[in-house]
Design a protein around this motif. Structure first.
Motif, mmCIF file in Angstrom:
data_model
loop_
_atom_site.group_PDB
_atom_site.id
_atom_site.type_symbol
_atom_site.label_atom_id
_atom_site.label_comp_id
_atom_site.label_asym_id
_atom_site.label_seq_id
_atom_site.Cartn_x
_atom_site.Cartn_y
_atom_site.Cartn_z
ATOM 1 N N LEU A 1 0.831 -1.204 0.000
ATOM 2 C CA LEU A 1 0.000 0.000 0.000
ATOM 3 C C LEU A 1 0.867 1.257 0.000
ATOM 4 O O LEU A 1 0.418 2.324 0.424
ATOM 5 C CB LEU A 1 -0.931 0.011 1.224
ATOM 6 C CG LEU A 1 -2.025 -1.051 1.301
ATOM 7 C CD1 LEU A 1 -2.812 -0.906 2.606
ATOM 8 C CD2 LEU A 1 -2.968 -0.965 0.107
ATOM 9 N N CYS A 2 2.078 1.141 -0.487
ATOM 10 C CA CYS A 2 3.014 2.260 -0.436
ATOM 11 C C CYS A 2 2.418 3.512 -1.084
ATOM 12 O O CYS A 2 1.936 3.475 -2.227
ATOM 13 C CB CYS A 2 4.318 1.893 -1.150
ATOM 14 S SG CYS A 2 5.296 0.659 -0.280
ATOM 15 N N GLY A 3 2.451 4.604 -0.337
ATOM 16 C CA GLY A 3 2.032 5.889 -0.867
ATOM 17 C C GLY A 3 0.536 6.088 -0.990
ATOM 18 O O GLY A 3 0.093 7.148 -1.445
ATOM 19 N N LEU A 4 -0.258 5.104 -0.581
ATOM 20 C CA LEU A 4 -1.713 5.213 -0.718
ATOM 21 C C LEU A 4 -2.360 5.715 0.568
ATOM 22 O O LEU A 4 -1.741 5.731 1.625
ATOM 23 C CB LEU A 4 -2.304 3.856 -1.107
ATOM 24 C CG LEU A 4 -1.807 3.250 -2.420
ATOM 25 C CD1 LEU A 4 -2.474 1.901 -2.658
ATOM 26 C CD2 LEU A 4 -2.072 4.192 -3.585
ATOM 27 N N ASP A 5 -3.625 6.111 0.475
ATOM 28 C CA ASP A 5 -4.386 6.557 1.629
ATOM 29 C C ASP A 5 -5.335 5.445 2.041
ATOM 30 O O ASP A 5 -6.360 5.213 1.399
ATOM 31 C CB ASP A 5 -5.172 7.833 1.293
ATOM 32 C CG ASP A 5 -5.898 8.414 2.508
ATOM 33 O OD1 ASP A 5 -5.907 7.756 3.577
ATOM 34 O OD2 ASP A 5 -6.435 9.533 2.399
ATOM 35 N N ALA A 6 -4.957 4.732 3.104
ATOM 36 C CA ALA A 6 -5.780 3.627 3.602
ATOM 37 C C ALA A 6 -6.390 3.972 4.955
ATOM 38 O O ALA A 6 -6.704 3.079 5.754
ATOM 39 C CB ALA A 6 -4.944 2.353 3.704
ATOM 40 N N SER A 7 -6.584 5.235 5.234
ATOM 41 C CA SER A 7 -7.138 5.671 6.509
ATOM 42 C C SER A 7 -8.512 5.056 6.726
ATOM 43 O O SER A 7 -9.307 4.899 5.789
ATOM 44 C CB SER A 7 -7.244 7.195 6.543
ATOM 45 O OG SER A 7 -5.971 7.791 6.378
ATOM 46 N N GLY A 8 -8.782 4.680 7.984
ATOM 47 C CA GLY A 8 -10.084 4.139 8.330
ATOM 48 C C GLY A 8 -10.265 2.668 8.062
ATOM 49 O O GLY A 8 -11.326 2.112 8.334
#
Length: 283
Positions: A27-34
């Motif tokens: 998930l490098c550099g991605l937004d996986a918030s929540g």
């Protein structure tokens, strides 16, 4: 997965990963918030520069995962396995790591202000330059842990047990002081800890072989060494110039900027590689 992130790129990556076996999550550099990945096996996962605010990773396995520069503010990491994980320059502000195992983890310049490490295991971890103002270390364990951290009067260390290498910096009454040896031990134990402060962290050198198709461990494409002296790490590669020269290989690898893999090798294996190369120098 109990909940996917709102960001579509991270959600797609998680769906693709969940449908495969023996695949490393990237998930490098991605937004996986929540995201809620309670109990998931994320060993060796790549989360470099990933946004992971408010994620739920309770009881997850993040063995040797790379979370360098990741943002894990307010993340739930209770009982998670973070053994030998890389958290260099990550943000853990307000994260909950109660009963987590961070044995041998790297927390170089990690921002853990206000994080909860209650009953966590920090044995052998490298907290070099980590910010722990307001952190809660109640009941945590440290065994030969590099504890060159920044603390303040709000950092809780009641019941902290084990042994650490200093020095640590203490912020109190608007001033900062550096404490080492008996002075640091006295300060910690006056706050309710039972900790022995050791003289100095041992200097170490770790060797790695670059491996891949056509380049097995026995005959790697090259070797790299990481030397740690007084808590400061430096990397060198044995080059075609037949000498050790500074390299950014490991840093770039952890940042996801190169695809060459590597494995840890012994000093004897490194010496054998050098002997072969110097006997038969490259054209």
């Amino acid at each position: 997965m109990r909940a996917l992130p709102l960001a579509s790129a991270a959600a797609d990556a998680l769906r693709a990963w969940s449908g495969q076996e023996d695949t490393t999550l990237d998930l490098c550099g991605l937004d996986a918030s929540g995201t809620d990945l309670t109990g998931a096996d994320l060993a060796l996962g790549l989360f470099i520069e990933t946004r992971l605010e408010d994620v739920v990773l309770t009881g997850t396995c993040l063995y040797r995962a790379d979370l360098g520069y990741a943002v894990l503010d307010r993340a739930g990491l209770g009982r998670a396995c973070l053994v030998k994980a890389v958290l260099d320059r990550a943000s853990l502000r307000g994260a909950v790591l109660s009963e987590a195992n961070l044995g041998g983890a790297d927390l170089f310049e990690t921002d853990a202000r206000g994080a909860c490490f209650r009953s966590a295991r920090l044995d052998g971890a490298a907290l070099l330059g980590a910010r722990m103002e307001g952190a809660d270390l109640t009941g945590a364990t440290v065994q030969r842990t590099s504890f060159k951290v920044l603390l303040d009067e709000h950092t809780r260390v009641e019941g902290l047990t084990g042994s650490v290498y200093g020095p640590a910096r203490i912020m109190a009454n608007g001033s900062r002081q550096e404490l080492a040896g008996r002075a640091l031990q006295r300060w910690l134990n006056q706050q309710g800890a039972t900790v022995e402060v050791l003289n100095s962290a041992p200097d170490t050198t770790t060797y790695y072989a670059k491996v891949g198709e056509g380049y097995p461990r026995s005959r790697p494409a090259g070797i790299v060494r990481r030397s740690t002296e007084d808590g400061l790490a430096s990397d060198h590669a044995f080059t075609r110039n037949l000498r050790w020269e500074p390299t950014e290989y490991l840093r770039l690898y952890w940042l996801g900027h190169n695809d060459t893999d590597h494995v840890e090798i012994s000093e004897a294996e490194a010496a054998a590689f050098i002997a072969r190369l110097t006997k038969n120098p490259p054209p």
